[in-house]
Write a protein that holds these residues in place. Structure first.
Motif, mmCIF file in Angstrom:
data_model
loop_
_atom_site.group_PDB
_atom_site.id
_atom_site.type_symbol
_atom_site.label_atom_id
_atom_site.label_comp_id
_atom_site.label_asym_id
_atom_site.label_seq_id
_atom_site.Cartn_x
_atom_site.Cartn_y
_atom_site.Cartn_z
ATOM 1 N N PRO A 1 -10.579 1.920 -15.226
ATOM 2 C CA PRO A 1 -9.456 2.863 -15.090
ATOM 3 C C PRO A 1 -9.382 3.854 -16.252
ATOM 4 C CG PRO A 1 -8.727 0.647 -14.600
ATOM 5 C CD PRO A 1 -10.115 0.525 -15.159
ATOM 6 N N ASN B 1 -12.988 -7.866 -6.387
ATOM 7 C CA ASN B 1 -13.297 -6.464 -6.213
ATOM 8 C C ASN B 1 -13.875 -5.830 -7.479
ATOM 9 O OD1 ASN B 1 -13.232 -4.158 -4.702
ATOM 10 N ND2 ASN B 1 -11.100 -3.666 -5.165
ATOM 11 N N LEU B 2 -14.681 -6.595 -8.196
ATOM 12 C CA LEU B 2 -15.309 -6.050 -9.399
ATOM 13 C C LEU B 2 -16.619 -5.375 -9.001
ATOM 14 C CD1 LEU B 2 -14.822 -9.167 -11.691
ATOM 15 C CD2 LEU B 2 -13.471 -7.075 -11.741
ATOM 16 N N MET B 3 -17.073 -4.433 -9.835
ATOM 17 C CA MET B 3 -18.320 -3.747 -9.517
ATOM 18 C C MET B 3 -19.476 -4.559 -10.085
ATOM 19 S SD MET B 3 -17.008 -0.014 -10.466
ATOM 20 C CE MET B 3 -15.256 0.229 -10.231
ATOM 21 N N PRO B 4 -20.388 -5.007 -9.215
ATOM 22 C CA PRO B 4 -21.450 -5.896 -9.684
ATOM 23 C C PRO B 4 -22.384 -5.242 -10.691
ATOM 24 C CG PRO B 4 -21.816 -5.251 -7.390
ATOM 25 C CD PRO B 4 -20.446 -4.775 -7.773
ATOM 26 N N ASN C 1 -21.079 -11.380 -11.079
ATOM 27 C CA ASN C 1 -21.597 -12.418 -10.174
ATOM 28 C C ASN C 1 -21.979 -13.703 -10.903
ATOM 29 O OD1 ASN C 1 -23.870 -11.440 -11.418
ATOM 30 N ND2 ASN C 1 -24.829 -10.648 -9.558
ATOM 31 N N ILE D 1 -3.291 -2.184 -9.773
ATOM 32 C CA ILE D 1 -3.371 -2.939 -8.521
ATOM 33 C C ILE D 1 -4.345 -4.106 -8.668
ATOM 34 C CG2 ILE D 1 -3.829 -2.823 -6.044
ATOM 35 C CD1 ILE D 1 -3.339 0.128 -6.116
ATOM 36 N N VAL E 1 -8.937 5.685 -5.701
ATOM 37 C CA VAL E 1 -7.923 6.620 -5.205
ATOM 38 C C VAL E 1 -6.589 6.375 -5.900
ATOM 39 C CG1 VAL E 1 -6.567 7.262 -3.173
ATOM 40 C CG2 VAL E 1 -9.039 6.993 -2.982
ATOM 41 N N SER E 2 -6.272 5.090 -6.138
ATOM 42 C CA SER E 2 -4.995 4.773 -6.777
ATOM 43 C C SER E 2 -4.933 5.334 -8.191
ATOM 44 C CB SER E 2 -4.758 3.266 -6.781
ATOM 45 O OG SER E 2 -5.523 2.656 -7.789
ATOM 46 N N LEU E 3 -6.114 5.564 -8.788
ATOM 47 C CA LEU E 3 -6.139 6.149 -10.141
ATOM 48 C C LEU E 3 -6.323 7.664 -10.070
ATOM 49 C CD1 LEU E 3 -8.448 3.417 -11.628
ATOM 50 C CD2 LEU E 3 -6.113 3.834 -12.388
ATOM 51 N N GLU F 1 -11.903 -1.590 -0.755
ATOM 52 C CA GLU F 1 -10.993 -1.890 -1.868
ATOM 53 C C GLU F 1 -11.395 -1.159 -3.145
ATOM 54 O OE1 GLU F 1 -10.620 -6.169 -2.081
ATOM 55 O OE2 GLU F 1 -8.827 -6.061 -0.836
ATOM 56 N N LEU F 2 -12.713 -0.967 -3.333
ATOM 57 C CA LEU F 2 -13.154 -0.213 -4.508
ATOM 58 C C LEU F 2 -12.729 1.249 -4.391
ATOM 59 C CD1 LEU F 2 -16.742 -1.430 -5.468
ATOM 60 C CD2 LEU F 2 -14.636 -1.609 -6.778
ATOM 61 N N PHE G 1 -6.208 -6.735 -6.104
ATOM 62 C CA PHE G 1 -6.444 -6.917 -4.681
ATOM 63 C C PHE G 1 -6.653 -8.386 -4.334
ATOM 64 C CE2 PHE G 1 -7.681 -2.655 -5.824
ATOM 65 C CZ PHE G 1 -7.178 -1.872 -4.800
ATOM 66 N N GLN G 2 -6.727 -8.644 -3.020
ATOM 67 C CA GLN G 2 -6.948 -10.020 -2.563
ATOM 68 C C GLN G 2 -8.242 -10.588 -3.112
ATOM 69 O OE1 GLN G 2 -6.616 -10.185 1.727
ATOM 70 N NE2 GLN G 2 -4.521 -9.493 1.656
ATOM 71 N N THR G 3 -9.284 -9.771 -3.093
ATOM 72 C CA THR G 3 -10.561 -10.203 -3.664
ATOM 73 C C THR G 3 -10.686 -9.559 -5.044
ATOM 74 O OG1 THR G 3 -11.650 -8.339 -2.610
ATOM 75 C CG2 THR G 3 -11.697 -10.418 -1.433
ATOM 76 N N ASP H 1 -30.038 -11.606 -10.339
ATOM 77 C CA ASP H 1 -29.534 -12.980 -10.252
ATOM 78 C C ASP H 1 -29.604 -13.537 -8.833
ATOM 79 O OD1 ASP H 1 -28.802 -12.158 -12.805
ATOM 80 O OD2 ASP H 1 -26.827 -11.541 -12.082
ATOM 81 N N HIS H 2 -29.774 -12.652 -7.853
ATOM 82 C CA HIS H 2 -29.801 -13.158 -6.481
ATOM 83 C C HIS H 2 -31.157 -13.741 -6.125
ATOM 84 C CE1 HIS H 2 -25.867 -11.684 -5.861
ATOM 85 N NE2 HIS H 2 -26.193 -10.461 -6.151
ATOM 86 N N ARG I 1 0.827 -1.215 0.000
ATOM 87 C CA ARG I 1 0.000 0.000 0.000
ATOM 88 C C ARG I 1 0.857 1.259 0.000
ATOM 89 N NH1 ARG I 1 -5.438 -0.317 1.109
ATOM 90 N NH2 ARG I 1 -5.364 1.800 1.923
ATOM 91 N N ASP J 1 -10.127 2.245 -2.687
ATOM 92 C CA ASP J 1 -8.679 2.219 -2.901
ATOM 93 C C ASP J 1 -8.346 2.225 -4.389
ATOM 94 O OD1 ASP J 1 -8.089 2.209 -0.237
ATOM 95 O OD2 ASP J 1 -7.715 0.056 -0.096
ATOM 96 N N LEU J 2 -9.086 1.416 -5.131
ATOM 97 C CA LEU J 2 -8.854 1.342 -6.570
ATOM 98 C C LEU J 2 -9.033 2.725 -7.201
ATOM 99 C CD1 LEU J 2 -8.594 -0.408 -9.218
ATOM 100 C CD2 LEU J 2 -11.082 -0.432 -9.243
ATOM 101 N N TRP K 1 -28.516 -5.813 -12.189
ATOM 102 C CA TRP K 1 -27.523 -6.795 -11.727
ATOM 103 C C TRP K 1 -27.977 -7.556 -10.493
ATOM 104 C CZ3 TRP K 1 -27.054 -1.547 -11.126
ATOM 105 C CH2 TRP K 1 -26.963 -1.062 -9.830
ATOM 106 N N ARG L 1 -8.254 -5.515 -15.623
ATOM 107 C CA ARG L 1 -8.517 -4.134 -15.207
ATOM 108 C C ARG L 1 -7.226 -3.455 -14.744
ATOM 109 N NH1 ARG L 1 -12.482 -3.439 -10.296
ATOM 110 N NH2 ARG L 1 -10.737 -4.467 -9.282
ATOM 111 N N LEU M 1 -1.163 4.530 -1.326
ATOM 112 C CA LEU M 1 -2.449 4.560 -0.626
ATOM 113 C C LEU M 1 -2.269 4.802 0.871
ATOM 114 C CD1 LEU M 1 -4.238 1.560 -2.381
ATOM 115 C CD2 LEU M 1 -4.827 3.971 -2.587
ATOM 116 N N PHE N 1 -0.023 3.068 -12.127
ATOM 117 C CA PHE N 1 0.173 1.789 -11.457
ATOM 118 C C PHE N 1 -1.111 0.982 -11.570
ATOM 119 C CE2 PHE N 1 3.411 3.456 -8.094
ATOM 120 C CZ PHE N 1 4.303 3.710 -9.111
#
Lengths: 258, 252
Positions: A106, A92-95, A139, A86, B155-157, B149-150, A88-90, B251-252, A57, B152-153, B248, A153, A62, A84
């Motif tokens: 990006p 982390n996509l937007m549903p 999903n 990144i 902010v990183s951009l 994390e979203l 992540f661990q997950t 589907d749930h 980070r 963070d993503l 979206w 991404r 960050l 840059f």
């Protein structure tokens, strides 16, 4: 500059202290020095919770370092660099976005979304084996497929540095091995300098030019291993004596083997 | 697949039929006076007979609810955005919001009538007041629950605050906003009826009071059923909007 190699990133005495309410300060990273060569794949290997993610980070801009300097391409950094990528661990996509629109995110932020970007996104998705899934929502994908999309991404804006935070940690062993080979393929194509955080010894040795083994908290670089096995590397490599030698060295540095 | 579709409608309809059946058996079996509880068939007859009256009064109540609910959305969402984006605003107004909210709306209703009169406006305001709170609270919760994390993503951009809000926080909060809206829309009906009870010249709540005072129990029941249909229609409207704006989530 040393020979034909060129330093991409230098860390000098980087330290990170978290000040907590009603508790003594937590030293997450202490006095880390390292150098990353342009185009190299470097793994940060260490036990869970040792501070490797914090270091990543800091590189990403960050989290600010408490002390020390982070120099990238000769410049001190103190905020995020938009070139840059990144992972992540997950995933982390937007549903609410399709896979393709997630990959293009990006480019939207950087105001570079155009026909070329779209073409590149489609090429990347094909490269990671997601051709035909462009219009699908995340999903509906498996965890491994989602992480592939998230990799696209991170690569869409041709990052000079790819930062990966245990990206395959949540995947099953077979998928993880597949993803390792995919990452090496991608790297051959893109040539991006990569910093890869992992707690898997095998993964670190298999992927990297250089492995930085971290001690338990506060994270310090315990050992630096240069893995001088030529690329391209293939899965059978994992069972060779040369490979096991490196695994043993890394294990010893972690205190797992003697 | 086809069987699934049939059971999707079959079971709810059977539920309603069962309740009506038990109601009928009870009234007939115990020989209940229609003034106390009319037979379902009698209520249905009245509904058909008085359909014009029910529709006109229903339309009046419907407008009060829709406008009150729309105003609650139009003010509630921006206020939630303001509260979550500024610590100062939040510290200043959040306690005030909770404080005003803990005053029972029924107690405020007479004052609202003094301010806005016996007509449409006072009902709209009361419907707005009850619908407003769940929308603010749920929207604020949703905006605060954006996955780190979203952020963070973004902010990183080096995304701007506006980009972060429009492209991440708001869409991520939509499920919360809709769950608030579902609660709010049913509350809006209650608010409008409260207003009509305190003093009105039209609306289903008013009709219910008039029918009750004339001991016209079947008509009172007919208004009740009409009110429940109204509530369901409004709720279905929100669900339909959710399907359109959040494809979206299907589907749930």
């Amino acid at each position: 500059m040393v020979g034909d190699t060129c330093s991409f990133c230098e860390l000098e005495n980087v330290r990170k202290v978290f000040h907590r309410k009603n508790d003594e300060p937590l030293v997450a990273i202490d006095d880390v020095c390292c150098e990353i060569i342009e185009g190299e794949l470097v793994s940060l290997l260490g036990p869970s919770g040792c501070g490797k993610t914090t270091l990543l980070r800091i590189l990403a801009g960050l989290t600010p370092a408490s002390d020390g300097t982070v120099r990238i391409r000769g410049k001190d950094i103190n905020g995020p660099e938009p070139d840059f990528g990144i992972v992540f661990q997950t995933p982390n996509l937007m549903p609410w976005r399709t896979v393709l629109d997630n990959v293009l995110f990006p480019m939207e932020i950087l105001k570079l979304k155009n026909g070329d970007a779209r073409k590149r996104a489609l090429d990347l998705l094909e490269l990671v084996g997601l051709k035909g899934f462009e219009k699908v929502r995340p999903n509906q994908l498996s965890g491994g497929m989602q992480q592939r999309a998230s990799l696209c991404r991170a690569l869409i804006h041709k990052p000079s540095l790819l930062l990966m935070d245990e990206p395959f940690g949540a995947l099953d062993e077979l998928t993880r091995m597949e993803m390792n080979d995919l990452l090496l393929d991608i790297r051959r194509v893109t040539n991006a300098t990569t910093v890869f955080v992992t707690h898997s010894i095998t993964e670190a040795v298999y992927l990297s030019d250089q492995v930085l083994v971290f001690s338990t908290r506060p994270a310090r670089v315990a050992t630096r291993l240069r893995i001088d096995i030529p690329y391209p590397r293939s899965p059978e490599l994992r069972y060779t004596e040369q490979f096991n030698k490196f695994e043993k060295l890394a294990g010893a540095a972690l205190g797992v083997t003697r | 697949m086809k069987l699934e579709n049939i059971s999707k409608y079959f079971y709810p309809v059977m539920g309603v039929v069962l309740v009506i059946f038990v109601w009928h058996i009870y009234v007939v079996g115990f020989d209940i006076n229609p003034v106390v509880l009319p037979k379902p068939l009698l209520v249905l007859n009245i509904m058909i007979e008085e359909r014009v009256l029910l529709l006109t009064e229903g339309w009046a109540t419907f407008k009060e609810c829709v406008y009150g609910f729309a105003l609650a959305l139009a003010l509630g969402i921006p206020i939630a955005v303001a509260l979550t984006s500024s610590k100062t605003l939040n510290l200043t107004f959040y306690p005030l919001l909770i404080g005003t909210q803990s005053v029972p709306k029924v107690a405020v209703a007479p004052i609202i009538l003094v301010w806005f009169g016996l007509g449409f406006e006072s009902k709209l305001v009361i419907a707005f007041l009850v619908a407003f709170f769940p929308i603010v609270i749920d929207t604020a919760t949703g905006l605060r629950a954006t996955p780190q994390e979203l952020l963070d993503l973004a902010v990183s951009l080096r995304a701007s605050r506006l980009q972060i809000f429009l492209k991440i926080q708001f869409p991520a909060a939509l499920p919360f906003i809709f769950s608030g809206a579902k609660v709010a829309v049913t509350l809006a009906v209650i608010g409008a009826v409260i207003g009509e009870f305190i003093g009105a010249t039209e609306g289903l709540g008013n009709l219910l009071l008039v029918a009750n005072s004339q001991v016209d129990t079947p008509l009172a029941w007919a208004s009740l059923v009409a009110l429940s249909v109204l509530g369901m229609v409004m709720f279905a409207g929100v669900v339909a909007a959710e399907r359109i704006l959040m494809p979206w989530a299907e589907d749930h």
